[in-house]
Motif scaffolding. Structure first.
Motif, short mmCIF file in Angstrom:
data_model
loop_
_atom_site.label_atom_id
_atom_site.label_comp_id
_atom_site.label_asym_id
_atom_site.label_seq_id
_atom_site.Cartn_x
_atom_site.Cartn_y
_atom_site.Cartn_z
N ILE A 209 0.85 -1.19 0.00
CA ILE A 209 0.00 0.00 0.00
C ILE A 209 0.89 1.24 0.00
CG2 ILE A 209 -1.57 1.39 1.40
CD1 ILE A 209 -3.08 -1.03 2.08
N ALA A 210 0.63 2.14 -0.95
CA ALA A 210 1.37 3.40 -1.05
C ALA A 210 0.55 4.58 -0.54
CB ALA A 210 1.78 3.66 -2.50
N ALA A 211 -0.77 4.44 -0.53
CA ALA A 211 -1.64 5.55 -0.10
C ALA A 211 -3.00 5.03 0.30
CB ALA A 211 -1.80 6.55 -1.24
N LEU A 212 -3.71 5.83 1.05
CA LEU A 212 -5.11 5.58 1.38
C LEU A 212 -5.94 6.62 0.64
CD1 LEU A 212 -4.99 5.04 5.25
CD2 LEU A 212 -5.22 3.29 3.49
N GLN A 213 -6.97 6.18 -0.05
CA GLN A 213 -7.91 7.10 -0.69
C GLN A 213 -9.19 7.05 0.12
OE1 GLN A 213 -8.04 5.75 -4.78
NE2 GLN A 213 -6.27 6.98 -5.30
N VAL A 214 -9.72 8.24 0.44
CA VAL A 214 -10.86 8.34 1.35
C VAL A 214 -11.97 9.16 0.73
CG1 VAL A 214 -11.60 9.15 3.62
CG2 VAL A 214 -9.33 8.16 3.35
N ASN A 215 -13.18 8.63 0.83
CA ASN A 215 -14.41 9.35 0.49
C ASN A 215 -15.31 9.27 1.71
OD1 ASN A 215 -14.10 9.96 -2.44
ND2 ASN A 215 -13.94 7.74 -2.56
N GLN B 212 -14.20 14.01 -0.85
CA GLN B 212 -14.16 13.27 -2.10
C GLN B 212 -12.72 13.11 -2.54
OE1 GLN B 212 -16.74 14.67 -5.16
NE2 GLN B 212 -16.22 13.01 -6.54
N ALA B 213 -12.30 11.87 -2.68
CA ALA B 213 -10.99 11.50 -3.21
C ALA B 213 -9.82 12.12 -2.46
CB ALA B 213 -10.91 11.82 -4.70
N ALA B 214 -9.93 12.23 -1.15
CA ALA B 214 -8.79 12.67 -0.35
C ALA B 214 -7.77 11.54 -0.35
CB ALA B 214 -9.21 13.00 1.07
#
Length: 184
Positions: free
Chosen positions: A39-45, A55-57
């Motif tokens: 995992i390189a990042a977490l995408q959060v909605n 949205q798409a943080a």
């Protein structure tokens, strides 16, 4: 007794980090469990009371937690739905989770925990827009982005297993053209 000074220091750090938030905000710390390798990042909605709040943080540092700050005056019923996706360096989704919680305008700080679930296959998003009149059909299955049980429908965003070849077939007018966006 040795743990008391450490707890006091941690409390002060949390309090100081939230001090930038005014009395008109509510902060929620989300602790993330089960981070799979890669995992390189977490995408959060997130939606608050059925309205898009985030949205798409994207979070790329300290992936085991992130914070959401909400204005108190935006909180009606306080129903907060948070969708979290763990993505790799190509922004393909490895894992996902949803946390359904309630926030209260009179509680300035709270915490929740979310446990990521590894997907059976790494999914990459393909977004297709149609300019002009016509349609697009992918050669292989795929699912609507963010909705694992819904079949892919283009134009729009669809998820396909990483490495899978996708052929797009068009039905268009002579003046139509394709615009694609691979990734997020």
């Amino acid at each position: 007794m040795r743990g008391l000074p450490l707890r006091l220091i941690m409390f002060c750090i949390v309090w100081l980090s939230l001090s930038h938030c005014g009395s008109d905000t509510v902060s929620l710390l989300v602790r993330v469990k089960n981070l799979p390798a890669g995992i390189a990042a977490l995408q959060v909605n997130a939606t608050l009371d059925d309205k898009r709040a985030i949205q798409a943080a994207e979070f790329t540092d300290k992936l085991d937690q992130f914070a959401i700050t909400l204005p108190k005056d935006a909180i009606a019923q306080g129903h907060l739905l948070i969708e979290v996706s763990g993505v790799d360096n190509d922004r393909c989704e490895l894992s996902r989770a949803i946390v359904d919680t309630t926030v209260h305008s009179d509680v300035r700080y709270s915490e929740v925990e979310v446990s990521l679930v590894k997907l059976p296959a790494t999914l990459c998003s393909l977004t297709v827009d149609v300019a002009g009149i016509g349609g697009v059909t992918p050669s292989s299955g795929g699912v609507a982005h963010g909705t694992p049980d819904k079949a892919c429908a283009l134009p729009g965003a669809c998820d396909f297993p990483k490495g899978q070849t996708v052929t797009l077939t068009s039905t268009r007018t002579p003046s139509g053209r394709f615009v694609t966006n691979w990734g997020a």
